[in-house]
Design a protein around this motif. Structure first.
Motif, PDB file in Angstrom:
ATOM      1  N   LEU A   1      97.826 -85.311  -0.651  1.00 40.75           N
ATOM      2  CA  LEU A   1      97.644 -84.321   0.002  1.00 40.75           C
ATOM      3  C   LEU A   1      97.607 -83.334  -0.600  1.00 40.75           C
ATOM      4  CD1 LEU A   1     100.507 -85.073   2.939  1.00 40.75           C
ATOM      5  CD2 LEU A   1      97.780 -84.183   2.879  1.00 40.75           C
ATOM      6  N   PHE A   2      98.985 -82.444  -1.950  1.00 42.08           N
ATOM      7  CA  PHE A   2      98.529 -82.034  -3.015  1.00 42.08           C
ATOM      8  C   PHE A   2      97.313 -82.035  -3.924  1.00 42.08           C
ATOM      9  CE2 PHE A   2     102.821 -80.704  -0.718  1.00 42.08           C
ATOM     10  CZ  PHE A   2     102.421 -78.836  -1.757  1.00 42.08           C
TER      11      PHE A   2
ATOM     12  N   HIS B   1      91.798 -87.634   2.506  1.00 43.47           N
ATOM     13  CA  HIS B   1      92.862 -86.287   2.490  1.00 43.47           C
ATOM     14  C   HIS B   1      93.210 -85.663   3.478  1.00 43.47           C
ATOM     15  CE1 HIS B   1      92.741 -81.754   2.207  1.00 43.47           C
ATOM     16  NE2 HIS B   1      94.495 -81.687   2.763  1.00 43.47           N
TER      17      HIS B   1
ATOM     18  N   MET C   1     114.857 -81.634   7.162  1.00 47.24           N
ATOM     19  CA  MET C   1     113.232 -82.837   7.028  1.00 47.24           C
ATOM     20  C   MET C   1     113.469 -84.034   6.705  1.00 47.24           C
ATOM     21  SD  MET C   1     110.318 -82.573   5.796  1.00 47.24           S
ATOM     22  CE  MET C   1     110.147 -80.755   6.051  1.00 47.24           C
TER      23      MET C   1
ATOM     24  N   LEU D   1     105.628 -84.594   1.368  1.00 48.29           N
ATOM     25  CA  LEU D   1     106.498 -83.435   2.303  1.00 48.29           C
ATOM     26  C   LEU D   1     107.593 -83.172   1.906  1.00 48.29           C
ATOM     27  CD1 LEU D   1     105.463 -85.632   4.991  1.00 48.29           C
ATOM     28  CD2 LEU D   1     104.939 -83.672   4.655  1.00 48.29           C
TER      29      LEU D   1
ATOM     30  N   THR E   1     111.516 -74.753   0.821  1.00 47.98           N
ATOM     31  CA  THR E   1     111.893 -73.971   1.789  1.00 47.98           C
ATOM     32  C   THR E   1     113.516 -73.161   1.445  1.00 47.98           C
ATOM     33  OG1 THR E   1     110.876 -75.239   3.404  1.00 47.98           O
ATOM     34  CG2 THR E   1     112.761 -73.823   5.189  1.00 47.98           C
TER      35      THR E   1
ATOM     36  N   SER F   1     108.061 -68.711  -2.279  1.00 47.24           N
ATOM     37  CA  SER F   1     108.975 -70.023  -3.446  1.00 47.24           C
ATOM     38  C   SER F   1     107.130 -70.591  -4.310  1.00 47.24           C
ATOM     39  CB  SER F   1     109.521 -70.719  -2.643  1.00 47.24           C
ATOM     40  OG  SER F   1     109.376 -70.783  -0.947  1.00 47.24           O
ATOM     41  N   LEU F   2     106.384 -70.500  -3.791  1.00 45.46           N
ATOM     42  CA  LEU F   2     105.339 -71.454  -4.408  1.00 45.46           C
ATOM     43  C   LEU F   2     104.844 -70.288  -4.685  1.00 45.46           C
ATOM     44  CD1 LEU F   2     105.476 -74.285  -4.683  1.00 45.46           C
ATOM     45  CD2 LEU F   2     103.394 -74.357  -2.794  1.00 45.46           C
TER      46      LEU F   2
ATOM     47  N   ARG G   1      94.578 -75.104  -9.269  1.00 42.57           N
ATOM     48  CA  ARG G   1      93.311 -76.023  -9.347  1.00 42.57           C
ATOM     49  C   ARG G   1      92.322 -76.511 -10.286  1.00 42.57           C
ATOM     50  NH1 ARG G   1      94.525 -75.948  -4.818  1.00 42.57           N
ATOM     51  NH2 ARG G   1      93.991 -75.044  -2.952  1.00 42.57           N
TER      52      ARG G   1
ATOM     53  N   PHE H   1     101.663 -69.548   2.604  1.00 43.92           N
ATOM     54  CA  PHE H   1     101.556 -70.352   1.723  1.00 43.92           C
ATOM     55  C   PHE H   1      99.620 -70.947   1.916  1.00 43.92           C
ATOM     56  CE2 PHE H   1     104.824 -69.330   5.486  1.00 43.92           C
ATOM     57  CZ  PHE H   1     105.683 -70.397   5.348  1.00 43.92           C
ATOM     58  N   GLY H   2      99.760 -70.197   0.821  1.00 42.33           N
ATOM     59  CA  GLY H   2      97.799 -70.511   0.712  1.00 42.33           C
ATOM     60  C   GLY H   2      97.138 -70.196   2.220  1.00 42.33           C
TER      61      GLY H   2
ATOM     62  N   ARG I   1      91.371 -75.573   3.362  1.00 44.00           N
ATOM     63  CA  ARG I   1      91.731 -76.921   3.531  1.00 44.00           C
ATOM     64  C   ARG I   1      93.400 -77.681   3.315  1.00 44.00           C
ATOM     65  NH1 ARG I   1      88.774 -81.701  -0.241  1.00 44.00           N
ATOM     66  NH2 ARG I   1      88.961 -83.317   1.872  1.00 44.00           N
ATOM     67  N   HIS I   2      94.248 -76.726   1.991  1.00 45.17           N
ATOM     68  CA  HIS I   2      94.809 -77.229   2.236  1.00 45.17           C
ATOM     69  C   HIS I   2      96.281 -76.368   2.329  1.00 45.17           C
ATOM     70  CE1 HIS I   2      93.276 -80.119  -0.997  1.00 45.17           C
ATOM     71  NE2 HIS I   2      92.462 -79.842  -0.645  1.00 45.17           N
ATOM     72  N   ARG I   3      95.801 -75.358   3.490  1.00 41.12           N
ATOM     73  CA  ARG I   3      97.090 -74.533   3.559  1.00 41.12           C
ATOM     74  C   ARG I   3      98.185 -75.101   3.998  1.00 41.12           C
ATOM     75  NH1 ARG I   3      99.141 -71.597   8.057  1.00 41.12           N
ATOM     76  NH2 ARG I   3      99.837 -69.799   7.519  1.00 41.12           N
TER      77      ARG I   3
HETATM   78  C1  HEM Z   1     108.297 -72.012   2.102  1.00 37.68           C
HETATM   79  C2  HEM Z   1     108.749 -73.002   2.163  1.00 37.68           C
HETATM   80  C3  HEM Z   1     106.877 -72.831   1.817  1.00 37.68           C
HETATM   81  C4  HEM Z   1     105.529 -72.707   0.860  1.00 37.68           C
HETATM   82  C5  HEM Z   1     105.971 -71.185   0.727  1.00 37.68           C
HETATM   83  C6  HEM Z   1     104.688 -73.514   0.705  1.00 37.68           C
HETATM   84  C7  HEM Z   1     103.431 -72.755   0.586  1.00 37.68           C
HETATM   85  C8  HEM Z   1     102.764 -73.863   0.726  1.00 37.68           C
HETATM   86  C9  HEM Z   1     101.241 -73.405   0.013  1.00 37.68           C
HETATM   87  C10 HEM Z   1     101.361 -72.147  -0.996  1.00 37.68           C
HETATM   88  C11 HEM Z   1     100.084 -74.345   0.507  1.00 37.68           C
HETATM   89  C12 HEM Z   1      99.551 -74.643  -0.179  1.00 37.68           C
HETATM   90  C13 HEM Z   1      99.151 -75.597  -1.352  1.00 37.68           C
HETATM   91  C14 HEM Z   1      97.496 -75.668  -1.987  1.00 37.68           C
HETATM   92  O1  HEM Z   1      95.988 -74.741  -1.596  1.00 37.68           O
HETATM   93  O2  HEM Z   1      96.715 -76.428  -2.512  1.00 37.68           O
HETATM   94  C15 HEM Z   1     101.390 -75.408   1.098  1.00 37.68           C
HETATM   95  C16 HEM Z   1     100.716 -76.597   1.151  1.00 37.68           C
HETATM   96  C17 HEM Z   1     101.654 -77.999   1.318  1.00 37.68           C
HETATM   97  N1  HEM Z   1     102.909 -77.447   2.645  1.00 37.68           N
HETATM   98 FE1  HEM Z   1     104.040 -76.183   2.496  1.00 37.68          FE
HETATM   99  N2  HEM Z   1     105.190 -74.090   2.542  1.00 37.68           N
HETATM  100  C18 HEM Z   1     106.587 -74.298   1.761  1.00 37.68           C
HETATM  101  C19 HEM Z   1     107.012 -75.239   3.296  1.00 37.68           C
HETATM  102  C20 HEM Z   1     106.214 -76.642   3.723  1.00 37.68           C
HETATM  103  C21 HEM Z   1     107.449 -77.347   4.855  1.00 37.68           C
HETATM  104  C22 HEM Z   1     108.539 -77.338   5.356  1.00 37.68           C
HETATM  105  C23 HEM Z   1     106.333 -78.622   4.303  1.00 37.68           C
HETATM  106  C24 HEM Z   1     106.487 -79.836   4.966  1.00 37.68           C
HETATM  107  C25 HEM Z   1     105.806 -80.050   6.685  1.00 37.68           C
HETATM  108  C26 HEM Z   1     105.444 -77.954   3.600  1.00 37.68           C
HETATM  109  C27 HEM Z   1     104.500 -79.138   3.158  1.00 37.68           C
HETATM  110  C28 HEM Z   1     103.074 -78.889   2.510  1.00 37.68           C
HETATM  111  C29 HEM Z   1     102.187 -80.170   2.643  1.00 37.68           C
HETATM  112  C30 HEM Z   1     101.886 -80.914   2.914  1.00 37.68           C
HETATM  113  C31 HEM Z   1     100.951 -78.594   1.823  1.00 37.68           C
HETATM  114  C32 HEM Z   1      99.841 -79.870   1.395  1.00 37.68           C
HETATM  115  C33 HEM Z   1      98.645 -79.599   2.578  1.00 37.68           C
HETATM  116  C34 HEM Z   1      97.091 -79.985   1.559  1.00 37.68           C
HETATM  117  O3  HEM Z   1      97.177 -80.557   0.771  1.00 37.68           O
HETATM  118  O4  HEM Z   1      96.413 -80.314   2.549  1.00 37.68           O
HETATM  119  N3  HEM Z   1     105.521 -77.124   3.269  1.00 37.68           N
HETATM  120  N4  HEM Z   1     101.890 -74.948   0.749  1.00 37.68           N
END
Ligand code: HEM
Length: 427
Positions: free
Chosen positions: A99-100, A107, A166, A258, A266, A308-309, A314, A366-367, A370-372
């Motif tokens: 995913l990432f 994807h 999780m 994940l 988190t 946190s992220l 890119r 949270f972005g 497409r990858h949000r």
């Molecule tokens: C405070 C907690 C979190 C923050 C700050 C956060 C932040 C982010 C950000 C900024 C992205 C976008 C990355 C990109 O654009 O490439 C992302 C993607 C993602 N996050 Fe989170 N996240 C959090 C919690 C979680 C949780 C709880 C999960 C589990 C379900 C998760 C799973 C994912 C996955 C799998 C992606 C990739 C999605 C993709 O590429 O389609 N995240 N996250």
């Protein structure tokens, strides 16, 4: 002093930026401010990354996934040394596109599985479990405060709640005898190895832990009997675009994405939110009176102001221009999400913490595109439950680090590495 790069390949700051330093980790805001105003697309020679600091530019990048791909997102920021690489080779450590780090055609299908597992409905159904786990971890906090007088929340409740949640939600909790503390230690090692600046000996230790994590995920991916509705069952049934089932390494990659993303981020968000809430006695009181709504709004501000992220990568698929700066093909970018959240062009009083601000959820924590983040609702729910319960249960809680907490020294993740708390009445 800020200067313009003589080569014309983007502006530069006259002062070097050390993205791994404690000074930067503890207070990155002045650096972001300088970058935004004088060098919004700035080449950092130490990491060979182009730092992108303005909200508007970062949005452009995130929404153009053809020009700005995510293939580099899970590469170590600094090259790993041979001894660490050898340790990882022994277990065949390999993270294929999941995913990432997936800008290819597999994807969408994989993302669909994750979106279903963490839908708003599933998060609602998980709330009683999240509340139970949080209450149990707060019981332990209470006991620690009674016995020791103080407790480091970053390494206890904040760390344990998201990993327990999780493992439950992915349906892994009952499948393994490995305890949650070990999984948390592995995921911490993984992010420190890939996003930190470590010496040879540290790298060896961290590579060993990351390899144990990888080997454990391989064992899980090879299980034949997995519960219906679990992530592993969904991945076993999934077919890739060419019709083939997923390989073991692809399953491991999704699980590691994940577990790391769903737990580490988190945990860090909970620590940062608690840290900021305790800095202001008025806010702590407001949280006691304001219930879940106030807690949710406070968490949202944390996600905007100090996600946190904190920065994500890119890579350009072709030559392009961003905010007037020419970027070659294969240029690696670091999108400074915290800088976007504190950009005065995008938010009023950007460095203030203002729960219930009008722009509420319009940040990039949270972005976007497409990858949000598909785990956003889960993360918000965990943060809200934690802050609400903690504020009501510990009205006299206070921060106990005299000089403020130390922060993690990592390029993409930011939170207090220790958050000592005590009670004002000593109980
Ligand atoms: C405070 C907690 C979190 C923050 C700050 C956060 C932040 C982010 C950000 C900024 C992205 C976008 C990355 C990109 O654009 O490439 C992302 C993607 C993602 N996050 Fe989170 N996240 C959090 C919690 C979680 C949780 C709880 C999960 C589990 C379900 C998760 C799973 C994912 C996955 C799998 C992606 C990739 C999605 C993709 O590429 O389609 N995240 N996250």
């Amino acid at each position: 002093m800020l200067t313009t790069d003589a080569t014309g390949a983007g502006a530069s700051t006259g002062r070097e930026i050390d993205l791994f330093s404690q000074e930067f980790a503890a207070d990155p805001f002045p650096v972001y401010s300088r970058l935004r105003s004088s060098a919004p697309v700035h080449y950092d020679p130490a990491t060979r990354l182009w730092l992108v600091s303005r909200d508007e530019d970062i949005r452009k990048v995130l929404l153009d996934s053809a020009t700005y791909r995510n293939d580099n997102a899970l590469r170590p920021v600094l090259p790993l040394r041979l001894p660490a690489l050898r340790i990882m080779e022994r277990v065949g450590f390999n993270i294929p596109p999941a995913l990432f780090n997936n800008s290819g055609d597999s994807h969408a299908g994989l993302r669909g599985i994750v979106l279903r597992m963490f839908s708003a409905q599933r998060v609602r159904e998980a709330l009683p479990m999240i509340e139970r786990v949080t209450a149990e971890e707060l019981d332990l906090l209470e006991a620690a405060l009674e016995v020791e007088g103080r407790c480091d929340v970053a390494s206890t409740a904040a760390r344990t709640i998201p990993i327990r949640v999780m493992l439950e939600m992915l349906g892994i909790a009952g499948l393994s005898e490995v305890d949650t503390a070990t999984v948390a230690e592995w995921t911490d090692a993984f992010i420190t190895l890939f996003w930190g600046r470590t010496d040879k000996d540290e790298q060896r230790l961290l590579a060993g832990r990351a390899s144990d994590f990888y080997a454990w995920l391989c064992d899980l991916a090879e299980l034949r009997e997995v519960p219906d509705g679990s992530l592993l069952a969904a991945l076993a049934a999934h077919r890739m675009p060419d019709g083939s089932p997923m390989t073991r390494d692809e399953i491991v990659a999704i699980c590691s994405n994940l577990l790391v993303a769903g737990h580490v981020t988190t945990s860090q968000m909970i620590s940062t939110a608690l840290c900021r809430a305790l800095e202001s006695p008025d806010e702590w009181q407001a949280l006691q009176a304001g219930g879940p709504e106030r807690a949710e709004a406070f968490v949202e501000e944390t996600l905007r102001r100090e996600p946190s992220l904190t920065a994500w990568r890119r890579i350009t698929s072709r030559e392009t221009t961003l905010n007037g700066v020419e970027l070659p093909a294969d240029a690696e970018l670091l999108l400074l999400l915290t800088s976007a959240g504190t950009d005065p062009e995008a938010f009023e009083d950007p460095e203030g913490i203002c729960p219930f601000r009008d722009s509420g959820r319009q940040h990039l924590g949270f972005g976007l595109g497409r990858h949000r983040c598909p785990g956003a609702e889960l993360a918000r729910a965990e943060g809200r439950v934690f802050l609400d319960m903690a504020a009501r249960r510990f009205p006299n809680l206070r921060a106990a680090d005299a000089d403020g907490p130390p922060f993690l020294e990592l390029v993409s993740f930011r939170a207090p590495s220790r958050l000592l708390v005590a009670q004002t009445d000593g109980k």
